[in-house]
Design a protein around this motif. Structure first.
Motif, PDB file in Angstrom:
ATOM      1  N   GLU A  28       0.797  -1.225   0.000  1.00  0.00           N
ATOM      2  CA  GLU A  28       0.000   0.000   0.000  1.00  0.00           C
ATOM      3  C   GLU A  28       0.834   1.282   0.000  1.00  0.00           C
ATOM      4  OE1 GLU A  28      -2.759  -0.746   3.206  1.00  0.00           O
ATOM      5  OE2 GLU A  28      -3.628  -2.469   2.130  1.00  0.00           O
ATOM      6  N   THR A  29       2.152   1.159  -0.168  1.00  0.00           N
ATOM      7  CA  THR A  29       3.018   2.342  -0.194  1.00  0.00           C
ATOM      8  C   THR A  29       2.970   3.036  -1.561  1.00  0.00           C
ATOM      9  OG1 THR A  29       4.870   0.980  -0.916  1.00  0.00           O
ATOM     10  CG2 THR A  29       4.667   1.351   1.453  1.00  0.00           C
ATOM     11  N   THR A  30       3.352   4.286  -1.564  1.00  0.00           N
ATOM     12  CA  THR A  30       3.476   5.026  -2.833  1.00  0.00           C
ATOM     13  C   THR A  30       4.520   4.366  -3.735  1.00  0.00           C
ATOM     14  OG1 THR A  30       2.758   7.089  -1.822  1.00  0.00           O
ATOM     15  CG2 THR A  30       4.069   7.289  -3.824  1.00  0.00           C
ATOM     16  N   GLU A  31       5.598   3.860  -3.129  1.00  0.00           N
ATOM     17  CA  GLU A  31       6.625   3.149  -3.900  1.00  0.00           C
ATOM     18  C   GLU A  31       6.004   2.013  -4.730  1.00  0.00           C
ATOM     19  OE1 GLU A  31       9.757   3.025  -4.789  1.00  0.00           O
ATOM     20  OE2 GLU A  31      10.141   0.903  -5.131  1.00  0.00           O
ATOM     21  N   GLN A  32       5.152   1.203  -4.121  1.00  0.00           N
ATOM     22  CA  GLN A  32       4.570   0.073  -4.858  1.00  0.00           C
ATOM     23  C   GLN A  32       3.512   0.517  -5.865  1.00  0.00           C
ATOM     24  OE1 GLN A  32       5.814  -2.903  -5.134  1.00  0.00           O
ATOM     25  NE2 GLN A  32       7.401  -2.219  -3.720  1.00  0.00           N
ATOM     26  N   PHE A  33       2.869   1.634  -5.582  1.00  0.00           N
ATOM     27  CA  PHE A  33       1.956   2.244  -6.559  1.00  0.00           C
ATOM     28  C   PHE A  33       2.754   2.617  -7.815  1.00  0.00           C
ATOM     29  CE2 PHE A  33      -0.434   6.411  -7.547  1.00  0.00           C
ATOM     30  CZ  PHE A  33      -1.477   5.791  -8.203  1.00  0.00           C
ATOM     31  N   MET A  34       3.902   3.228  -7.614  1.00  0.00           N
ATOM     32  CA  MET A  34       4.757   3.612  -8.741  1.00  0.00           C
ATOM     33  C   MET A  34       5.233   2.380  -9.520  1.00  0.00           C
ATOM     34  SD  MET A  34       6.843   6.624  -6.726  1.00  0.00           S
ATOM     35  CE  MET A  34       8.092   6.953  -7.958  1.00  0.00           C
ATOM     36  N   VAL A  35       5.673   1.363  -8.776  1.00  0.00           N
ATOM     37  CA  VAL A  35       6.156   0.126  -9.415  1.00  0.00           C
ATOM     38  C   VAL A  35       5.067  -0.473 -10.306  1.00  0.00           C
ATOM     39  CG1 VAL A  35       6.613  -2.323  -8.880  1.00  0.00           C
ATOM     40  CG2 VAL A  35       7.953  -0.517  -7.761  1.00  0.00           C
ATOM     41  N   ALA A  36       3.846  -0.526  -9.786  1.00  0.00           N
ATOM     42  CA  ALA A  36       2.762  -1.155 -10.548  1.00  0.00           C
ATOM     43  C   ALA A  36       2.429  -0.337 -11.795  1.00  0.00           C
ATOM     44  CB  ALA A  36       1.531  -1.317  -9.651  1.00  0.00           C
TER      45      ALA A  36
ATOM     46  N   LEU B  64       9.371  -3.880   4.531  1.00  0.00           N
ATOM     47  CA  LEU B  64       8.868  -2.552   4.189  1.00  0.00           C
ATOM     48  C   LEU B  64      10.051  -1.742   3.668  1.00  0.00           C
ATOM     49  CD1 LEU B  64       6.491  -1.260   6.987  1.00  0.00           C
ATOM     50  CD2 LEU B  64       6.081  -1.224   4.531  1.00  0.00           C
ATOM     51  N   GLU B  65      10.003  -1.318   2.410  1.00  0.00           N
ATOM     52  CA  GLU B  65      11.157  -0.578   1.897  1.00  0.00           C
ATOM     53  C   GLU B  65      10.765   0.698   1.174  1.00  0.00           C
ATOM     54  OE1 GLU B  65      13.352  -3.204  -0.776  1.00  0.00           O
ATOM     55  OE2 GLU B  65      11.742  -3.083  -2.227  1.00  0.00           O
ATOM     56  N   ARG B  66      11.715   1.605   1.127  1.00  0.00           N
ATOM     57  CA  ARG B  66      11.549   2.875   0.394  1.00  0.00           C
ATOM     58  C   ARG B  66      10.344   3.677   0.885  1.00  0.00           C
ATOM     59  NH1 ARG B  66      12.798   0.115  -5.511  1.00  0.00           N
ATOM     60  NH2 ARG B  66      14.827  -0.723  -4.930  1.00  0.00           N
ATOM     61  N   LEU B  67      10.173   3.678   2.207  1.00  0.00           N
ATOM     62  CA  LEU B  67       9.041   4.413   2.773  1.00  0.00           C
ATOM     63  C   LEU B  67       9.205   5.917   2.590  1.00  0.00           C
ATOM     64  CD1 LEU B  67       8.332   2.409   6.038  1.00  0.00           C
ATOM     65  CD2 LEU B  67       7.191   2.275   3.816  1.00  0.00           C
ATOM     66  N   ASP B  68      10.461   6.360   2.377  1.00  0.00           N
ATOM     67  CA  ASP B  68      10.702   7.796   2.196  1.00  0.00           C
ATOM     68  C   ASP B  68      10.215   8.294   0.835  1.00  0.00           C
ATOM     69  OD1 ASP B  68      12.648   6.171   1.025  1.00  0.00           O
ATOM     70  OD2 ASP B  68      14.148   7.776   1.056  1.00  0.00           O
ATOM     71  N   VAL B  69       9.925   7.380  -0.086  1.00  0.00           N
ATOM     72  CA  VAL B  69       9.454   7.794  -1.419  1.00  0.00           C
ATOM     73  C   VAL B  69       8.146   8.585  -1.298  1.00  0.00           C
ATOM     74  CG1 VAL B  69       8.483   6.917  -3.603  1.00  0.00           C
ATOM     75  CG2 VAL B  69      10.627   5.980  -2.719  1.00  0.00           C
TER      76      VAL B  69
ATOM     77  N   ASN C 140      -1.259   3.382  -2.773  1.00  0.00           N
ATOM     78  CA  ASN C 140      -0.853   4.767  -2.483  1.00  0.00           C
ATOM     79  C   ASN C 140      -1.430   5.268  -1.163  1.00  0.00           C
ATOM     80  OD1 ASN C 140       0.497   7.145  -3.339  1.00  0.00           O
ATOM     81  ND2 ASN C 140      -1.389   8.019  -4.158  1.00  0.00           N
ATOM     82  N   LYS C 141      -1.551   4.357  -0.176  1.00  0.00           N
ATOM     83  CA  LYS C 141      -2.212   4.717   1.081  1.00  0.00           C
ATOM     84  C   LYS C 141      -1.261   5.202   2.166  1.00  0.00           C
ATOM     85  CE  LYS C 141      -5.483   1.945   2.774  1.00  0.00           C
ATOM     86  NZ  LYS C 141      -6.229   0.671   3.021  1.00  0.00           N
ATOM     87  N   ARG C 142       0.029   4.882   1.996  1.00  0.00           N
ATOM     88  CA  ARG C 142       0.952   5.251   3.091  1.00  0.00           C
ATOM     89  C   ARG C 142       2.312   5.653   2.546  1.00  0.00           C
ATOM     90  NH1 ARG C 142       0.019   0.969   6.851  1.00  0.00           N
ATOM     91  NH2 ARG C 142      -1.713   0.056   5.685  1.00  0.00           N
TER      92      ARG C 142
ATOM     93  N   SER D  93      16.465   0.500  -8.344  1.00  0.00           N
ATOM     94  CA  SER D  93      17.164   0.658  -7.064  1.00  0.00           C
ATOM     95  C   SER D  93      17.739   2.058  -6.874  1.00  0.00           C
ATOM     96  CB  SER D  93      18.250  -0.407  -6.915  1.00  0.00           C
ATOM     97  OG  SER D  93      19.058  -0.441  -8.071  1.00  0.00           O
ATOM     98  N   LEU D  94      17.614   2.939  -7.855  1.00  0.00           N
ATOM     99  CA  LEU D  94      17.942   4.351  -7.588  1.00  0.00           C
ATOM    100  C   LEU D  94      16.996   4.910  -6.529  1.00  0.00           C
ATOM    101  CD1 LEU D  94      18.696   6.004 -11.067  1.00  0.00           C
ATOM    102  CD2 LEU D  94      20.304   5.078  -9.386  1.00  0.00           C
ATOM    103  N   ARG D  95      15.820   4.291  -6.412  1.00  0.00           N
ATOM    104  CA  ARG D  95      14.869   4.756  -5.405  1.00  0.00           C
ATOM    105  C   ARG D  95      15.232   4.275  -3.991  1.00  0.00           C
ATOM    106  NH1 ARG D  95      11.498   2.858  -9.441  1.00  0.00           N
ATOM    107  NH2 ARG D  95      10.669   1.267  -8.043  1.00  0.00           N
TER     108      ARG D  95
END
Lengths: 247, 247
Positions: free
Chosen positions: A102-110, B230-235, A245-247, B137-139
């Protein structure tokens, strides 16, 4: 110049197709091509929905406002999909996996995974004489598209792709100047405004001289008209409701 | 099967390159190919940064943890870019334009535009005998990448793309079963788990039989290992600081 680069550079969006439908083999080849695109950490975070039901096509065309969503050789809808991974998690794993999905990172990946696959699909289609047009306007009512396609949690419709035999041959549209898009070693913030003014002149010339839809316009004017309208504000909440994109 | 589809289906990521550098003409052709991709409402919401400075390459390789970020024929960084449009707005227009640029919808548009361009770049490169590898992985430290490349507001680095002459020929990696990715008319939520178990077996066989890095693994295990961390939470915060995805 080889056939691949020729196909890439010859791209123009096609919005008028003949009635001829794609064969099962063509659809298979296009999807197989999409699947061979690179994918982040092997996640393959997308699904592709092929629409053959005329009533569904009509509903999607109404949402989009574009006749070619209905009138084409085949319609694909590309969806970001983390549902499969969510399904894999055991009850004990669910909470940890969900936090991560649910992270923004995984939203971007998808989104990236889905778009890479879609562009492969386009080029495969164009290489066998078909034309394509992306359909972002499905996001005019993303909630309804979601319902129509019966998408589970962790799946969102990103865009459509109309494919078919071209019944028009539009001119190629100019692109931003190379130097405005390609930078060396760091972002070049100089002379953006001047470059865009030059591009505006070039584009205005193109609009005046093209074979149909002649008009007086520039890129700057188009962009300001577009972005002055606040649109698709419901996408923000929709995405979160689908657990992206929830957290 | 034509040359375009052959190139698409023959894709595998290359992570070891010879020392030979790309020529200016090759770089130009790759960027030009990227630029010809479809773009949402003609926004062309991306910039591409080519890295030639060895010190910058080294810094990015450290962030990524991957040696091929440094050792390649050329390194591109693909950035989502709405900065140009922001620059166009007059002082009176700024507030309205900013509200619009900062929606999740426009965040999605910029990511999609950038990814479509990148996939064209890949195929153009592969068609002239080069290999490519995306570098998500630049992220790992997106804030530092942002500083190193001196990116203005409304520009975020999405991923790198290492390009060069292949110095390895890895096997093609299997993809998810066709039926799991391609649906007709609505999302098919049946038998996902069973299909994935079959895919796990296929992939396990592939890992056991490939010519290097033989291991015992499945897709399910990989995905669960990956998403438990949980990774790249700062994104999330970074993206908002750059004025994307704020509303």
């Amino acid at each position: 110049m080889n056939k691949v680069i020729e196909t890439i550079l010859d791209h123009r969006s096609i919005r008028t197709f003949t009635k001829q439908q794609l064969t099962k083999e063509q659809i298979h080849l296009i999807v197989q091509s999409a699947q061979q695109a690179s994918t982040s950490s092997y996640v393959m975070a997308y699904s592709i929905i092929g629409i053959t039901d005329e009533r569904i096509k009509e509903q999607l065309a109404n949402i989009s406002g574009q006749p070619y969503v209905k009138d084409n050789g085949h319609l694909f809808v590309f969806c970001a999909d983390l549902h499969r991974i969510h399904q894999l998690a055991s009850p004990e794993e669910k909470t940890a996996i969900e936090e991560s999905l649910e992270t923004t990172e995984q939203f971007m990946v998808a989104i990236i995974d889905t778009a890479l696959a879609a562009q492969n699909a386009c080029l495969a289609a164009e290489s066998i004489g078909l034309g394509v047009c992306y359909i972002g306007s499905l996001r005019n009512d993303i909630n309804r598209v979601n319902k129509i396609l019966n998408l589970p949690p962790y799946v969102i419709p990103l865009f459509g792709l109309a494919v078919g035999y071209p019944n028009e041959q539009p001119e190629k549209k100019p692109r931003l100047p190379f130097d405005l898009v390609y930078h060396e070693n760091e972002y070049n913030n100089q002379s953006i405004y001047q470059s865009l003014q030059n591009f505006d002149k070039e584009l205005n010339h193109y609009y005046h001289n093209r074979s149909s839809n002649v008009r007086n316009d520039t890129w700057s004017d188009q962009m300001m008209r577009k972005y002055k309208k606040l649109e698709r504000l419901d996408v923000t909440g929709f995405v979160k409701d689908k657990n992206f994109n929830k957290r």
